[in-house]
Write an enzyme that holds these catalytic residues in place. Structure first.
Site, PDB file in Angstrom:
ATOM      1  N   SER A  10      -7.173   1.718  12.960  1.00  8.92           N
ATOM      2  CA  SER A  10      -6.355   1.421  14.155  1.00  8.92           C
ATOM      3  C   SER A  10      -6.707   2.359  15.301  1.00  8.92           C
ATOM      4  O   SER A  10      -6.399   2.076  16.450  1.00  8.92           O
ATOM      5  CB  SER A  10      -4.870   1.613  13.891  1.00  8.92           C
ATOM      6  N   TYR A  19      -4.998   4.108   9.149  1.00  9.04           N
ATOM      7  CA  TYR A  19      -4.758   4.731  10.465  1.00  9.04           C
ATOM      8  C   TYR A  19      -6.090   4.924  11.212  1.00  9.04           C
ATOM      9  O   TYR A  19      -6.207   4.730  12.418  1.00  9.04           O
ATOM     10  CB  TYR A  19      -4.063   6.075  10.231  1.00  9.04           C
ATOM     11  N   THR A  72      -9.694   2.044   6.346  1.00  9.17           N
ATOM     12  CA  THR A  72      -9.135   0.780   6.841  1.00  9.17           C
ATOM     13  C   THR A  72      -7.683   0.940   7.313  1.00  9.17           C
ATOM     14  O   THR A  72      -7.063  -0.037   7.721  1.00  9.17           O
ATOM     15  CB  THR A  72      -9.180  -0.288   5.727  1.00  9.17           C
ATOM     16  N   ASP A 110       0.829  -1.211   0.000  1.00  8.88           N
ATOM     17  CA  ASP A 110       0.000   0.000   0.000  1.00  8.88           C
ATOM     18  C   ASP A 110       0.863   1.260   0.000  1.00  8.88           C
ATOM     19  O   ASP A 110       0.519   2.260  -0.627  1.00  8.88           O
ATOM     20  CB  ASP A 110      -0.915   0.019   1.237  1.00  8.88           C
ATOM     21  N   ASN A 150      -5.457   8.420   1.715  1.00  8.93           N
ATOM     22  CA  ASN A 150      -5.970   7.763   2.931  1.00  8.93           C
ATOM     23  C   ASN A 150      -6.534   8.778   3.917  1.00  8.93           C
ATOM     24  O   ASN A 150      -7.650   8.658   4.370  1.00  8.93           O
ATOM     25  CB  ASN A 150      -4.839   7.039   3.671  1.00  8.93           C
TER      26      ASN A 150
HETATM   27  P1  NAP Z   1       3.324   2.310   6.193  1.00 11.33           P
HETATM   28  O1  NAP Z   1       4.277   1.461   6.912  1.00 11.33           O
HETATM   29  O2  NAP Z   1       3.515   2.607   4.735  1.00 11.33           O
HETATM   30  O3  NAP Z   1       1.826   1.729   6.390  1.00 11.33           O
HETATM   31  C1  NAP Z   1       1.394   1.205   7.595  1.00 11.33           C
HETATM   32  C2  NAP Z   1       0.438   0.055   7.302  1.00 11.33           C
HETATM   33  O4  NAP Z   1      -0.802   0.559   6.788  1.00 11.33           O
HETATM   34  C3  NAP Z   1       0.992  -0.912   6.244  1.00 11.33           C
HETATM   35  O5  NAP Z   1       0.749  -2.241   6.654  1.00 11.33           O
HETATM   36  C4  NAP Z   1       0.185  -0.549   4.998  1.00 11.33           C
HETATM   37  O6  NAP Z   1       0.075  -1.641   4.088  1.00 11.33           O
HETATM   38  C5  NAP Z   1      -1.151  -0.212   5.634  1.00 11.33           C
HETATM   39  N1  NAP Z   1      -2.067   0.601   4.816  1.00 11.33           N
HETATM   40  C6  NAP Z   1      -1.803   1.718   4.092  1.00 11.33           C
HETATM   41  N2  NAP Z   1      -2.927   2.162   3.504  1.00 11.33           N
HETATM   42  C7  NAP Z   1      -3.921   1.314   3.871  1.00 11.33           C
HETATM   43  C8  NAP Z   1      -5.321   1.258   3.593  1.00 11.33           C
HETATM   44  N3  NAP Z   1      -5.929   2.170   2.834  1.00 11.33           N
HETATM   45  N4  NAP Z   1      -6.043   0.266   4.164  1.00 11.33           N
HETATM   46  C9  NAP Z   1      -5.461  -0.650   4.962  1.00 11.33           C
HETATM   47  N5  NAP Z   1      -4.140  -0.640   5.265  1.00 11.33           N
HETATM   48  C10 NAP Z   1      -3.395   0.321   4.720  1.00 11.33           C
HETATM   49  O7  NAP Z   1       3.178   3.670   7.038  1.00 11.33           O
HETATM   50  P2  NAP Z   1       3.427   5.205   6.729  1.00 11.33           P
HETATM   51  O8  NAP Z   1       4.384   5.395   5.612  1.00 11.33           O
HETATM   52  O9  NAP Z   1       3.676   5.862   8.041  1.00 11.33           O
HETATM   53  O10 NAP Z   1       1.994   5.768   6.234  1.00 11.33           O
HETATM   54  C11 NAP Z   1       1.224   5.183   5.221  1.00 11.33           C
HETATM   55  C12 NAP Z   1      -0.151   4.911   5.781  1.00 11.33           C
HETATM   56  O11 NAP Z   1      -0.004   4.125   6.944  1.00 11.33           O
HETATM   57  C13 NAP Z   1      -0.878   6.173   6.247  1.00 11.33           C
HETATM   58  O12 NAP Z   1      -1.653   6.723   5.216  1.00 11.33           O
HETATM   59  C14 NAP Z   1      -1.698   5.693   7.419  1.00 11.33           C
HETATM   60  O13 NAP Z   1      -3.047   5.414   7.059  1.00 11.33           O
HETATM   61  C15 NAP Z   1      -1.057   4.387   7.841  1.00 11.33           C
HETATM   62  N6  NAP Z   1      -0.582   4.534   9.236  1.00 11.33           N
HETATM   63  C16 NAP Z   1      -1.162   3.754  10.163  1.00 11.33           C
HETATM   64  C17 NAP Z   1      -0.834   3.888  11.501  1.00 11.33           C
HETATM   65  C18 NAP Z   1      -1.519   3.021  12.489  1.00 11.33           C
HETATM   66  O14 NAP Z   1      -2.301   2.149  12.053  1.00 11.33           O
HETATM   67  N7  NAP Z   1      -1.294   3.198  13.774  1.00 11.33           N
HETATM   68  C19 NAP Z   1       0.113   4.831  11.900  1.00 11.33           C
HETATM   69  C20 NAP Z   1       0.704   5.624  10.914  1.00 11.33           C
HETATM   70  C21 NAP Z   1       0.345   5.463   9.568  1.00 11.33           C
HETATM   71  P3  NAP Z   1       1.388  -2.283   3.334  1.00 11.33           P
HETATM   72  O15 NAP Z   1       2.000  -3.164   4.366  1.00 11.33           O
HETATM   73  O16 NAP Z   1       0.827  -3.051   2.183  1.00 11.33           O
HETATM   74  O17 NAP Z   1       2.254  -1.127   2.919  1.00 11.33           O
END
Ligand code: NAP
Length: 270
Positions: free
Chosen positions: A172, A169, A167, A54, A127
């Site tokens: 979560s 951040y 789905t 993603d 996102n």
């Molecule tokens: P990242 O490591 O690239 O992504 C974190 C996880 O979120 C990875 O497993 C990614 O999938 C998954 N993901 C991304 N978009 C998604 C979607 N639309 N639906 C379900 N899962 C998704 O982290 P990053 O570079 O900091 O930021 C990229 C995205 O990660 C942000 O847009 C944010 O939504 C998410 N994020 C999540 C958290 C949390 O859940 N606590 C914290 C910060 C950011 P892949 O493994 O396939 O890349």
């Protein structure tokens, strides 16, 4: 010069071994079926294939400025919620693509119009766009929906997510999953404080995509806040106002299986 009837497909790949091997295989198979795979990104392409997870998909959408060329993802990443093709199913994908056996879905985006005391900027996310305090400070935000005062939020921050981002951040952080065709924005609190000192809504709020969410930061100790767009962090000083809305612009993604969304949810989250 390129012939006008050439069918060009961009392959945008992560740099790890699995992604590179998958891209090479894909390239060979597509070339055999008459497609042209340029070495550099080509604006005239009919399709962008993104190989990775993603994160790779999000980076590609930003790098190519929310292009109108539709995307499809081959998952060599961890989760791959956006990336519906598995490397083992490349032959099936190529056959279905040539037959036109797919539907094109629109992915709604989120826009933030940010004004500081000096300037105004615009950011677009796939996102979400997040507002957070710097140096782990509590942020104080006045939140207005369509001009109506909702709350004075105190906590770690807020996430404004799209249905596609629901789905990620948002999920979560206790937000709801929103089906991608619902044109809505979701405001989800990050560790909201609800006490005798401060009262913040503990749950997320979902609003129609055609109304504006306005945020006015209140500065107590710091005059800077962080804005995080799809994982990319930007620090701003003296923001006076942020207006969130859903732009008319969308990106497009090919869907080869009508049950993919629900299968994905079940297999990746349960
Ligand atoms: P990242 O490591 O690239 O992504 C974190 C996880 O979120 C990875 O497993 C990614 O999938 C998954 N993901 C991304 N978009 C998604 C979607 N639309 N639906 C379900 N899962 C998704 O982290 P990053 O570079 O900091 O930021 C990229 C995205 O990660 C942000 O847009 C944010 O939504 C998410 N994020 C999540 C958290 C949390 O859940 N606590 C914290 C910060 C950011 P892949 O493994 O396939 O890349």
């Amino acid at each position: 010069m390129t012939a006008t009837n050439e069918r060009i497909i961009n392959i945008i790949s992560n740099n790890n071994t699995e992604s590179k091997e998958t891209s090479n295989l894909l390239k060979e198979k597509l070339k055999k079926r008459g497609f042209v795979i340029p070495t550099e990104y080509d604006e005239r392409a009919e399709l962008n294939i993104c190989v990775g997870g993603d994160g790779a998909f999000l980076r590609a959408v930003h790098r190519y400025h929310f292009t109108n060329i539709p995307f499809v993802g081959v998952n060599t990443g961890h989760l791959g919620f956006f990336q519906e093709i598995l490397p083992d199913n490349i032959d099936e994908f190529v056959d279905k693509y040539i037959k036109g056996d797919y539907v094109t879905e629109e992915i709604f985006l989120v826009k933030a119009d940010i004004c500081t005391q000096k300037d105004c900027f615009q950011l677009i996310g796939v996102n979400e766009i997040v507002i957070k305090g710097i140096r782990s400070k509590v942020v104080h935000l006045e939140i207005f929906i369509d001009g109506n005062h909702l709350e004075n939020f105190c906590g770690d921050g807020i996430i404004v997510s799209t249905p596609a981002g629901s789905t990620a951040y948002n999920f979560s952080s206790g937000g709801s999953i929103v089906y991608p065709s619902l044109r809505t924005l979701q405001i989800t609190p990050l560790s909201p404080i609800s006490s005798r000192a401060y009262r913040s809504l503990p749950n997320s709020t979902i609003v129609p995509g055609d109304i504006t969410i306005s945020i006015k930061p209140e500065y107590r100790y710091e005059n800077s806040i962080l804005i995080v767009v799809d994982g990319f962090e930007i620090k701003y000083d003296n923001i006076t106002n942020i207006n969130f809305s859903m732009p008319d612009k969308t990106i497009r993604k090919l869907n080869f299986d009508k049950n993919m969304y629900w299968n994905n949810l079940k297999s990746k989250f349960l």
